[in-house]
Design an enzyme around this catalytic site. Sequence first.
Site, short mmCIF file in Angstrom:
data_model
loop_
_atom_site.label_atom_id
_atom_site.label_comp_id
_atom_site.label_asym_id
_atom_site.label_seq_id
_atom_site.Cartn_x
_atom_site.Cartn_y
_atom_site.Cartn_z
N CYS A 127 26.25 -59.37 32.04
CA CYS A 127 25.99 -58.74 30.74
C CYS A 127 24.87 -57.71 30.74
O CYS A 127 25.08 -56.61 30.19
CB CYS A 127 25.75 -59.78 29.66
SG CYS A 127 25.91 -61.48 30.16
N ARG A 162 25.21 -68.23 41.41
CA ARG A 162 24.45 -69.21 40.63
C ARG A 162 24.14 -70.41 41.51
O ARG A 162 24.99 -70.87 42.26
CB ARG A 162 25.26 -69.67 39.41
CG ARG A 162 25.56 -68.53 38.47
CD ARG A 162 26.31 -69.01 37.24
NE ARG A 162 26.70 -67.87 36.44
CZ ARG A 162 27.50 -67.93 35.38
NH1 ARG A 162 27.97 -69.12 34.99
NH2 ARG A 162 27.81 -66.85 34.70
N GLN A 167 33.70 -63.38 38.20
CA GLN A 167 34.21 -63.58 36.85
C GLN A 167 35.11 -62.42 36.46
O GLN A 167 34.82 -61.28 36.80
CB GLN A 167 33.05 -63.60 35.85
CG GLN A 167 32.15 -64.80 35.99
CD GLN A 167 31.07 -64.78 34.93
OE1 GLN A 167 30.32 -63.82 34.83
NE2 GLN A 167 30.98 -65.82 34.14
N ASP A 180 35.26 -60.63 33.89
CA ASP A 180 34.35 -60.51 32.75
C ASP A 180 34.68 -59.28 31.92
O ASP A 180 35.25 -58.31 32.43
CB ASP A 180 32.93 -60.35 33.31
CG ASP A 180 31.88 -60.91 32.37
OD1 ASP A 180 32.25 -61.34 31.27
OD2 ASP A 180 30.70 -60.90 32.76
N HIS A 193 32.81 -57.22 28.27
CA HIS A 193 31.95 -57.23 27.09
C HIS A 193 32.49 -56.24 26.09
O HIS A 193 32.81 -55.11 26.45
CB HIS A 193 30.51 -56.91 27.49
CG HIS A 193 29.93 -57.98 28.35
ND1 HIS A 193 29.92 -57.87 29.72
CD2 HIS A 193 29.43 -59.20 28.06
CE1 HIS A 193 29.40 -58.98 30.22
NE2 HIS A 193 29.10 -59.80 29.24
N LYS A 225 31.75 -69.91 19.95
CA LYS A 225 32.73 -69.47 20.95
C LYS A 225 34.06 -70.18 20.75
O LYS A 225 34.15 -71.21 20.08
CB LYS A 225 32.21 -69.74 22.36
CG LYS A 225 31.96 -71.22 22.63
CD LYS A 225 31.66 -71.47 24.10
CE LYS A 225 31.42 -72.96 24.35
NZ LYS A 225 31.26 -73.31 25.75
N HIS A 242 31.23 -61.68 24.67
CA HIS A 242 31.50 -61.92 26.09
C HIS A 242 32.84 -62.62 26.15
O HIS A 242 33.08 -63.52 25.36
CB HIS A 242 30.52 -62.90 26.74
CG HIS A 242 29.09 -62.62 26.50
ND1 HIS A 242 28.27 -62.17 27.50
CD2 HIS A 242 28.31 -62.77 25.42
CE1 HIS A 242 27.05 -62.05 27.03
NE2 HIS A 242 27.03 -62.41 25.77
#
Length: 575
Positions: free
Chosen positions: A273, A302, A320, A322, A324, A404, A450
Amino acid sequence: MTQETGPDLQALRHSASHIMAEAVQALFPGAKFGIGPTIESGFYYDFDLPRSLTQEDLAALEAKMAAAIAANLPFEHWTLPKEEARALFAGQPYKLELLAELPDERVSIYRQGAFTDLCRGPHVASTGQVRAFKLLSVAGAYWRGDEKRPMLQRIYGTAFPTGQELEDHLARLAEAERRDHRRLGQELELFSLHEEAGAGLVFWHPKGALVRHLIETFWKEEHLKRGYQLVYIPHISRAELWQKSGHLEFYKDSMYSPMEVDGQDYLIKPMNCPGHILIYKSRLRSYRELPLRWAELGTVYRYERSGVLHGLTRVRGFTQDDAHIFCRPDQLEAEVVGVLELARYMLQTFGFSEFQVLLSTRPEKYTGTLEVWETATAVLRRALERLGQPYEVDPGEGVFYGPKIDIKLQDALGRTWQGPTTQVDFNLPERFDVNYIGEDGREHRAVMVHRTVLGSLERFMGCLIEHYAGAFPLWLAPVQVALIPIADRHLDYARALAARLREAGLRVEVNEDKSRMQAKIREAQNQKIPFMLILGDSEVAASSITVRRRSGENLPGLTLESFLKLAQEDLAARR
RNA sequence: GCCAGCGUAGCUCAGGGGCAGAGCAGCGGUUUCGUAAACCGCCGGUCGUCGGUUCGAUUCCGACCGCUGGCUCCA
């Protein structure tokens, strides 16, 4: 198939767990007892024992249980004043702790044979009603799930009304083992992990990389079609960025230590992000250009505690899928609808049709005002309703920065996996001043969403491998066609055919081994290749092809054209 | 991280204080026509790593690394 839940089965399994506890008590007179509930597919009981249990102990316990069941002793039930219960469980610290927390004056007690337990019930009438059971495994489990408290030994088992159902259940467990993505990943040469490289780090082999490439390509094309744009960001950034984003404050435990470059601390990204935000903030943004949908297959690292790592589904470096979305508040609902539609479409393409949708609301610790939370939650709710999507509310399970929607998917064996997630974020726009210039010429705070559709490519591929049991549909199969010449004299024909199939865009392999046709078929079957082309004298003579599908279906005497048509149909249907 | 189990050839596994084993795979050869394993031979190992006990350790002990099943936590 028999209903797997319901009060009768619960009582049966719960009773089995008490019978097991009685067996443990007989084998270990000093045993202290934790709790012994039923779970989705069976039951467990936690014990504090003088020594560790072994697999052999399970057999001994099963024998004792069988004896108790043969004796067909009744389950007796009565209630007691708390005071008397305390005396009854005097040597049982865990029971006393449970007792102290019960609000009622009288508590419920069950007894069968020599075993008496504090228990709400219900139970079956007598031990003889538990016929089909099996003890499955031993594991450590913290008392009350708290890692600061003692670790007890947990025995897992299962029980069913009939032997047949137990057998079916055990067969399902065996099937799950057969489909295990770690086993298939090795057998099909998809990926590997290496002690030398470190735990939780995935190496994709050519075949696995090809499957991943096909998924990624599909993913990118689908996103571009839906108005997303692709971005790329670096894997390391200065610590200041992570300071500002709040990750160093809230996410430090999951991040790797900094590396020093020219006297500055740099960190490996655990999320994408902040990078996307930097791109957003590279210039002023007008209300007219929103929404901006920026997507990236972003690899993150991570720290995960060593004990939780598992194949592809729990790793330390993963990618990911991902994106945004930066939008105006009035655009949020339409954006969420778009994400959910995309998620549903992508998952259906991979053969998932059963979903469970969860709306997670404000947790106890949160940022932002109550008002924004309420509006955003209402927007998510409206988006779900607009799609006619049934959902459940998961109260307090939202992230601290916003509510979420999580989608859980079911694979071919009915197991659930964490799938797409869509999160509204109130935190990062504040921290980074993510704004746009409105119609009024003034700055307004943008809304940030996200979202991931597959979760991570690693986990998704682990799930896919198990879902398909390694037999990928034609469009994803690393090798789509195995050409099998029966004898060496058919090799030239096979090679010529292979060239034409490759020209037609198919991924083919000619088996040139010095082995018999049977062995070549077996090898192609084991590699789960969708089509085998068997080529012998009659095929050469007639310029034809005999097709064997991996299902075993046999189609003799096809022309090349008719085979290509067959393949095209499967490709188009993504079968 | 915690509890338990495990780590022997590329893979699946046997063995066990005193010469390191099998099947499959690989390589070489012989063979090769009909729907899931032809035959013969050969190659293959710091017994996860480091330390300790011992005349001697792959075997026993300890630490570490990794894996498995759980717990706790997550994409």
